[in-house]
Design a protein around this motif. Structure first.
Motif, short mmCIF file in Angstrom:
data_model
loop_
_atom_site.label_atom_id
_atom_site.label_comp_id
_atom_site.label_asym_id
_atom_site.label_seq_id
_atom_site.Cartn_x
_atom_site.Cartn_y
_atom_site.Cartn_z
N SER A 171 0.83 -1.21 0.00
CA SER A 171 0.00 0.00 0.00
C SER A 171 0.86 1.25 0.00
O SER A 171 0.55 2.23 -0.70
CB SER A 171 -0.92 0.00 1.23
OG SER A 171 -1.80 -1.10 1.20
N VAL A 172 1.95 1.22 0.77
CA VAL A 172 2.85 2.37 0.83
C VAL A 172 3.46 2.63 -0.55
O VAL A 172 3.53 3.77 -1.02
CB VAL A 172 3.95 2.14 1.88
CG1 VAL A 172 5.01 3.23 1.81
CG2 VAL A 172 3.33 2.09 3.28
N ARG A 173 3.88 1.55 -1.19
CA ARG A 173 4.49 1.68 -2.52
C ARG A 173 3.49 2.23 -3.53
O ARG A 173 3.85 3.06 -4.38
CB ARG A 173 5.02 0.32 -2.98
CG ARG A 173 5.87 0.37 -4.24
CD ARG A 173 6.70 -0.88 -4.41
NE ARG A 173 5.91 -2.09 -4.37
CZ ARG A 173 6.05 -3.04 -3.45
NH1 ARG A 173 6.94 -2.92 -2.48
NH2 ARG A 173 5.29 -4.12 -3.48
N ALA A 174 2.23 1.81 -3.43
CA ALA A 174 1.20 2.31 -4.35
C ALA A 174 1.00 3.81 -4.18
O ALA A 174 0.90 4.55 -5.16
CB ALA A 174 -0.12 1.57 -4.11
N MET A 175 0.95 4.28 -2.93
CA MET A 175 0.78 5.71 -2.70
C MET A 175 1.99 6.50 -3.19
O MET A 175 1.85 7.57 -3.80
CB MET A 175 0.54 5.98 -1.21
CG MET A 175 -0.87 5.63 -0.74
SD MET A 175 -1.17 6.11 0.99
CE MET A 175 -0.36 4.76 1.85
N LYS A 176 3.16 5.98 -2.95
CA LYS A 176 4.36 6.68 -3.38
C LYS A 176 4.50 6.71 -4.90
O LYS A 176 5.19 7.58 -5.45
CB LYS A 176 5.60 6.04 -2.75
CG LYS A 176 5.74 6.34 -1.26
CD LYS A 176 7.04 5.81 -0.71
CE LYS A 176 7.24 6.24 0.75
NZ LYS A 176 8.53 5.76 1.31
N SER A 177 3.83 5.77 -5.58
CA SER A 177 3.88 5.76 -7.04
C SER A 177 2.88 6.73 -7.66
O SER A 177 2.82 6.85 -8.89
CB SER A 177 3.60 4.35 -7.56
OG SER A 177 2.23 4.00 -7.40
N GLY A 178 2.08 7.41 -6.82
CA GLY A 178 1.14 8.40 -7.34
C GLY A 178 -0.31 7.98 -7.33
O GLY A 178 -1.16 8.69 -7.86
N LEU A 210 -4.71 4.41 9.68
CA LEU A 210 -4.67 5.72 9.02
C LEU A 210 -3.41 6.47 9.45
O LEU A 210 -2.68 7.02 8.62
CB LEU A 210 -5.92 6.53 9.37
CG LEU A 210 -6.10 7.81 8.56
CD1 LEU A 210 -6.58 7.49 7.15
CD2 LEU A 210 -7.10 8.76 9.24
N SER A 211 -3.15 6.48 10.74
CA SER A 211 -1.97 7.18 11.26
C SER A 211 -0.68 6.51 10.80
O SER A 211 0.26 7.17 10.34
CB SER A 211 -2.03 7.22 12.80
OG SER A 211 -0.87 7.81 13.33
N ARG A 212 -0.64 5.19 10.90
CA ARG A 212 0.60 4.47 10.58
C ARG A 212 0.92 4.50 9.09
O ARG A 212 2.08 4.68 8.69
CB ARG A 212 0.50 3.04 11.09
CG ARG A 212 0.51 2.97 12.62
CD ARG A 212 0.24 1.58 13.16
NE ARG A 212 0.35 1.57 14.61
CZ ARG A 212 -0.03 0.56 15.38
NH1 ARG A 212 -0.56 -0.53 14.84
NH2 ARG A 212 0.11 0.63 16.70
N LEU A 213 -0.09 4.33 8.26
CA LEU A 213 0.14 4.38 6.81
C LEU A 213 0.55 5.78 6.37
O LEU A 213 1.43 5.94 5.52
CB LEU A 213 -1.12 3.95 6.06
CG LEU A 213 -1.35 2.45 5.90
CD1 LEU A 213 -2.74 2.20 5.31
CD2 LEU A 213 -0.29 1.81 5.03
N ALA A 214 -0.10 6.80 6.95
CA ALA A 214 0.26 8.17 6.59
C ALA A 214 1.72 8.45 6.94
O ALA A 214 2.45 9.10 6.18
CB ALA A 214 -0.66 9.15 7.32
N ARG A 215 2.17 7.93 8.08
CA ARG A 215 3.56 8.15 8.48
C ARG A 215 4.51 7.38 7.58
O ARG A 215 5.54 7.92 7.13
CB ARG A 215 3.75 7.72 9.94
CG ARG A 215 5.18 7.90 10.44
CD ARG A 215 5.28 7.63 11.93
NE ARG A 215 4.45 8.54 12.69
CZ ARG A 215 4.78 9.79 12.97
NH1 ARG A 215 5.93 10.29 12.55
NH2 ARG A 215 3.97 10.55 13.68
N LEU A 216 4.21 6.11 7.31
CA LEU A 216 5.12 5.29 6.51
C LEU A 216 5.27 5.83 5.08
O LEU A 216 6.36 5.78 4.49
CB LEU A 216 4.61 3.85 6.47
CG LEU A 216 4.78 3.04 7.75
CD1 LEU A 216 4.01 1.72 7.65
CD2 LEU A 216 6.25 2.78 8.05
#
Length: 291
Positions: A171-178, A210-216
């Motif tokens: 999920s983190v990688r997906a967000m960072k990819s845009g 929500l908090s942890r994903l936003a931070r990561l």
């Protein structure tokens, strides 16, 4: 066989004008309220815990209203799966999507807070018609409906569906990819990985994702609400302003902030929250189960 017949019926229903389809959904919901004793009990328990100030008759009416709008959402999902893009564009109104677009175009990771209101899938379709997103998908036990849901959620654009079993880094990688992550963090998934924070003043097992994903991901949280409009006027999807000062260093405080925001949203349309879920099934040690 029955699953395929149900799908065929849904396909036929999507040709109906929305006012007619809405009346069918209201009728289905009313029938479910009177016949679905177990789910009716769950809804009434939830409403008693969250709205103790209401009289029993008021909560019963609210429960009936909930079943009606839930019935609508079930039948009107056929529109999301088969209606033309032109028709959906007329039915799905989106406001505030400039908040999301600004962040995406700036290359900022985005985490969309999307609580479980019954119009949730319509909101997902409206956002997917505008952005390539990621969302977390739970595999359905019925293979026919599983394929239908998968196809429906991938119908527009280039949508990425992630299994709940996949690691957080996906999920983190997906967000960072845009890709904005369409994230639903407000259900009781059991004691594991949950913390107890207030929800309408009642301790509720809540995933602090929500908090942890936003931070990561270094992501900005953007709230998104979908409202089924009265008089069969369609759906209103509201993308809110990005949250400031989030996440903090206190995961519990962040999660309590999320629940407080969801409470406020629920009070604006209490019949449309997903009350058939056993939101308080996991209790602190020593507390009785309410259901």
């Amino acid at each position: 066989m029955l699953s395929r017949l149900a799908v065929a019926l849904l396909w036929l229903l999507h040709w109906l004008p929305l006012p007619v389809l809405a009346r069918c959904g209201n009728a289905l919901g009313s029938l479910s309220f009177h016949l679905g004793r177990r789910r009716r009990h769950i809804v009434l328990v939830n409403l008693r815990l969250c709205f103790p100030e209401l009289a029993d008759e008021q909560r019963r009416q609210l429960a009936l209203d909930h079943f009606r709008v839930l019935g609508r959402s079930m039948l009107e999902r056929s529109l999301l799966w088969w209606a033309s893009t032109e028709r959906l564009s007329r039915l799905l109104t989106v406001v505030g999507d400039e908040h999301l677009r600004t962040l995406v175009e700036a290359g900022r990771p985005v985490l969309m807070l999307t609580p479980h209101f019954v119009g949730l899938d319509a909101g997902g379709a409206a956002i997917a018609m505008r952005f390539d997103c990621a969302s977390i998908y739970a595999v359905q036990s019925n293979r026919v409906f599983d394929r239908l849901l998968l196809r429906g959620r991938q119908r527009f654009g280039d949508q990425l569906l992630l299994s709940r079993q996949e690691p957080v880094r996906t999920s983190v990688r997906a967000m960072k990819s845009g890709r904005p992550l369409y994230y639903l963090p407000d259900m009781d998934f059991g004691r594991r990985d949950s913390i107890f924070v207030p929800f309408f003043g009642v301790p509720a097992a809540t995933v602090p994702g929500l908090s942890r994903l936003a931070r990561l991901a270094g992501a900005t949280v953007v709230p998104c609400l979908t409202r089924i409009l009265p008089d069969a006027a369609g759906y209103l999807v509201t993308v809110g302003e990005p949250w400031q000062d989030f996440p903090s260093r206190d995961v519990a405080a962040d999660t309590a902030r999320m629940n407080a925001w969801i409470e406020q949203a629920i009070r604006s349309m209490p019949e449309q929250y997903y009350w058939v879920h056993r939101r308080f099934k996991t209790r602190p040690e020593g507390e009785p189960r309410p259901y």
